[in-house]
Design an enzyme around this catalytic site. Structure first.
Site, PDB file in Angstrom:
ATOM      1  CG  ASN A 182      -0.191  -0.109   2.514  1.00 24.27           C
ATOM      2  OD1 ASN A 182       0.543   0.807   2.852  1.00 24.27           O
ATOM      3  ND2 ASN A 182      -0.337  -1.221   3.229  1.00 24.27           N
ATOM      4  CG  ASP A 228      -6.751  -5.403   6.087  1.00 28.62           C
ATOM      5  OD1 ASP A 228      -6.379  -5.457   7.274  1.00 28.62           O
ATOM      6  OD2 ASP A 228      -7.249  -4.382   5.571  1.00 28.62           O
ATOM      7  CE  LYS A 252       8.101 -11.422 -14.674  1.00 28.39           C
ATOM      8  NZ  LYS A 252       8.825 -10.726 -15.723  1.00 28.39           N
ATOM      9  N   PRO A 302      -2.834 -12.037  10.134  1.00 28.44           N
ATOM     10  CG  PRO A 302      -0.864 -12.425  11.313  1.00 28.44           C
ATOM     11  CD  PRO A 302      -1.483 -12.554   9.948  1.00 28.44           C
ATOM     12  CG  ASP A 303      -6.058  -6.821  13.748  1.00 32.59           C
ATOM     13  OD1 ASP A 303      -5.177  -6.195  14.371  1.00 32.59           O
ATOM     14  OD2 ASP A 303      -7.067  -6.279  13.270  1.00 32.59           O
ATOM     15  CB  ILE A 304      -0.027  -7.072  14.415  1.00 35.38           C
ATOM     16  CG1 ILE A 304       0.387  -7.811  13.140  1.00 35.38           C
ATOM     17  CG2 ILE A 304       1.125  -6.989  15.401  1.00 35.38           C
ATOM     18  CD1 ILE A 304       1.403  -7.075  12.284  1.00 35.38           C
ATOM     19  CG  PHE A 354      -1.766   5.376  13.929  1.00 30.85           C
ATOM     20  CD1 PHE A 354      -1.206   4.934  15.114  1.00 30.85           C
ATOM     21  CD2 PHE A 354      -1.537   6.680  13.531  1.00 30.85           C
ATOM     22  CE1 PHE A 354      -0.435   5.778  15.899  1.00 30.85           C
ATOM     23  CE2 PHE A 354      -0.769   7.539  14.307  1.00 30.85           C
ATOM     24  CZ  PHE A 354      -0.214   7.090  15.492  1.00 30.85           C
ATOM     25  CE  LYS A 378      -7.922  -2.930  14.350  1.00 34.91           C
ATOM     26  NZ  LYS A 378      -7.019  -3.649  13.494  1.00 34.91           N
TER      27      LYS A 378
HETATM   28  O1  C5P Z   1      -8.330  -2.908  11.044  1.00 39.15           O
HETATM   29  P1  C5P Z   1      -7.518  -1.846  10.453  1.00 39.15           P
HETATM   30  O2  C5P Z   1      -6.425  -2.329   9.567  1.00 39.15           O
HETATM   31  O3  C5P Z   1      -8.219  -0.757   9.761  1.00 39.15           O
HETATM   32  O4  C5P Z   1      -6.857  -1.136  11.723  1.00 39.15           O
HETATM   33  C1  C5P Z   1      -5.762  -0.320  11.656  1.00 39.15           C
HETATM   34  C2  C5P Z   1      -4.908  -0.518  12.875  1.00 39.15           C
HETATM   35  O5  C5P Z   1      -4.697  -1.913  13.089  1.00 39.15           O
HETATM   36  C3  C5P Z   1      -3.518   0.065  12.719  1.00 39.15           C
HETATM   37  O6  C5P Z   1      -3.075   0.459  13.981  1.00 39.15           O
HETATM   38  C4  C5P Z   1      -2.718  -1.128  12.179  1.00 39.15           C
HETATM   39  O7  C5P Z   1      -1.344  -0.986  12.489  1.00 39.15           O
HETATM   40  C5  C5P Z   1      -3.348  -2.284  12.895  1.00 39.15           C
HETATM   41  N1  C5P Z   1      -3.374  -3.545  12.123  1.00 39.15           N
HETATM   42  C6  C5P Z   1      -2.658  -4.644  12.561  1.00 39.15           C
HETATM   43  N2  C5P Z   1      -2.702  -5.817  11.879  1.00 39.15           N
HETATM   44  C7  C5P Z   1      -3.454  -5.949  10.781  1.00 39.15           C
HETATM   45  C8  C5P Z   1      -4.199  -4.851  10.326  1.00 39.15           C
HETATM   46  C9  C5P Z   1      -4.131  -3.669  11.012  1.00 39.15           C
HETATM   47  O8  C5P Z   1      -1.954  -4.522  13.568  1.00 39.15           O
HETATM   48  N3  C5P Z   1      -3.475  -7.091  10.140  1.00 39.15           N
END
Ligand code: C5P
Length: 409
Positions: free
Chosen positions: A219, A291, A301, A319-321, A339, A357
């Site tokens: 991104n 995501d 390739k 994973p959502d860190i 953020f 979160k």
């Molecule tokens: O859910 P979303 O991506 O919109 O949320 C943004 C926040 O979540 C940011 O702080 C980003 O660093 C964190 N994030 C994360 N892991 C992900 C997606 C987002 O830690 N896979």
């Protein structure tokens, strides 16, 4: 942003070849809003002229302790009383030795001695910062190192030296920091130490999810906001661990706190790097984590075949860190800050993320208008409501964030 507004700096210049950089330093300090008064040693005038320094500082330059321009005849007292800091750049080995012994045989050394001293554990109102510049042999000499040790004991703040090419042709330790770095260090010095002793973990930049060895999903995040938060946390005295996605940014220099950095590519790498730091006090999740990633990364390739043959990718969720890290936090420790970079309904999305979160603070901004830019506008969202900051440059906003976060700790 003028970070030295309302500050008066007394710049001392001693006899070193790096004195040719002092006029540039004066300009940098003035650009940041400082008022600059210059005092030179006699040796310094052999490297750069008082006329040049008067022209760039806009103030008379003082050299002699017998200068009759000060009405009461005591320039060593009068010149230091209204300054916020004395900065000596460059400081020679000779001058450091003099300072460490408390000698006072010219205006600058007498003025440093007269600036006050530590009493009952309280620092004088006029801090002294020095930026050494000398040949590497001189720097490494036991006598110079003895001076350094004594000066540090006396609460003198040492900026540098750096290592690199020297005017004499040798290479090593003893180069003066560049004017812009000295200016940054001084700015850092003046920032309130709101996070002194705190361990701060920060993610910054995008992640890169490979499709094959040459292509990937990513991104537009540049990492600038995350790096600004790292700099502001350092200025506030924190120990910072920065986990950076693929960005082309220099690690902020640590003049106040300490910084370590690891570079990662994918969300999975970032996840592992974050989870290795459960002991932090604060976690700023600034990174724009992808995501999704492709389920099977091609080993070679992927070749374009016929016009109708368009590859399809099987995406899986990363994973959502932040979510995972925040879940591990007991009693809001570490304090987690999320953020959100949105394209629409900034506040609504921000509020939802704060709840989803389960974090105490979320910072929302409009992604497309700030990616890669030096400026931003942010909205802090917490259980109490919203507060808006900016438009402003990212370092000013980062300092606002540090101040706001420190209030909530
Ligand atoms: O859910 P979303 O991506 O919109 O949320 C943004 C926040 O979540 C940011 O702080 C980003 O660093 C964190 N994030 C994360 N892991 C992900 C997606 C987002 O830690 N896979």
């Amino acid at each position: 942003m003028m970070s030295l507004n309302n500050k008066t700096i007394l710049l001392g210049i001693t006899g070193g070849i790096a004195a040719y950089k002092s006029p540039e330093l004066v300009r940098q300090l003035i650009k940041q809003g400082a008022k600059v008064k210059v005092v030179m040693t006699d040796a310094a005038t052999h490297f750069v002229t008082p006329t040049t320094l008067q022209a760039v500082s806009g103030n008379p330059v003082f050299i002699s302790q017998w200068d009759a321009r000060i009405p009461n005849g005591m320039p060593h007292i009068e010149l230091s009383r209204d300054v916020d800091a004395i900065l000596i750049a460059p400081v020679s080995a000779d001058f450091m030795a003099k300072l460490s012994l408390g000698l006072a045989d010219d205006l600058l050394s007498t003025l440093c001695l007269a600036r006050g001293h530590e009493s009952n554990g309280v620092l004088s109102d006029c801090p002294l910062l020095i930026t050494p510049s000398m040949n590497r042999q001189m720097w490494e000499h036991v006598a110079t190192q003895r001076s350094v040790e004594k000066l540090l004991q006396d609460q003198v703040i040492l900026l540098g030296p750096a290592s690199g090419d020297q005017a004499c042709g040798e290479v090593g330790m003893g180069r003066m920091l560049e004017p812009v770095e000295i200016c940054e260090a001084l700015i850092a010095f003046f920032q309130p130490k709101l996070l002194q002793g705190k361990k701060v973990l920060i993610t910054a930049g995008p992640t890169y999810e490979p499709i094959d060895p040459v292509r990937g999903l990513t991104n537009r995040s540049s990492g600038k906001m995350g790096f600004a938060i790292a700099r502001a946390a350092l200025e506030a005295g924190a120990t910072v661990h920065l986990i950076a996605g693929p960005v082309s940014l220099e690690t902020p220099l640590a003049y106040s706190g300490k910084i370590t950095r690891v570079n990662v590519m994918s969300a999975a790498d970032m996840h592992a790097a974050v989870m290795a730091h459960p002991d932090c006090d604060l976690f700023f999740s600034v990174a724009a984590v992808a995501d999704w990633r492709v389920n099977h990364i091609a080993e070679q390739k992927i070749k374009k075949q016929s016009a109708s043959d368009i590859p399809a990718f099987d995406l899986v969720q990363n994973p959502d860190i932040l979510l995972e890290f925040a879940k591990k936090s007991v009693n809001q420790h570490p304090f987690c800050i999320g953020f959100a970079a949105e394209t629409q309904n900034l506040i609504d999305h921000g509020k939802k993320k704060l709840l989803a979160k389960n974090i105490p603070l979320l910072i929302a901004n409009h992604g497309p208008s700030t990616f890669g830019e030096d400026h931003n506008q942010i909205t802090l969202i917490d259980a109490q409501g919203e507060s808006h900051f900016g438009p402003a440059d990212k370092i000013s906003l980062a300092r606002d964030v540090i101040r706001e976060v420190s209030k909530r700790l």
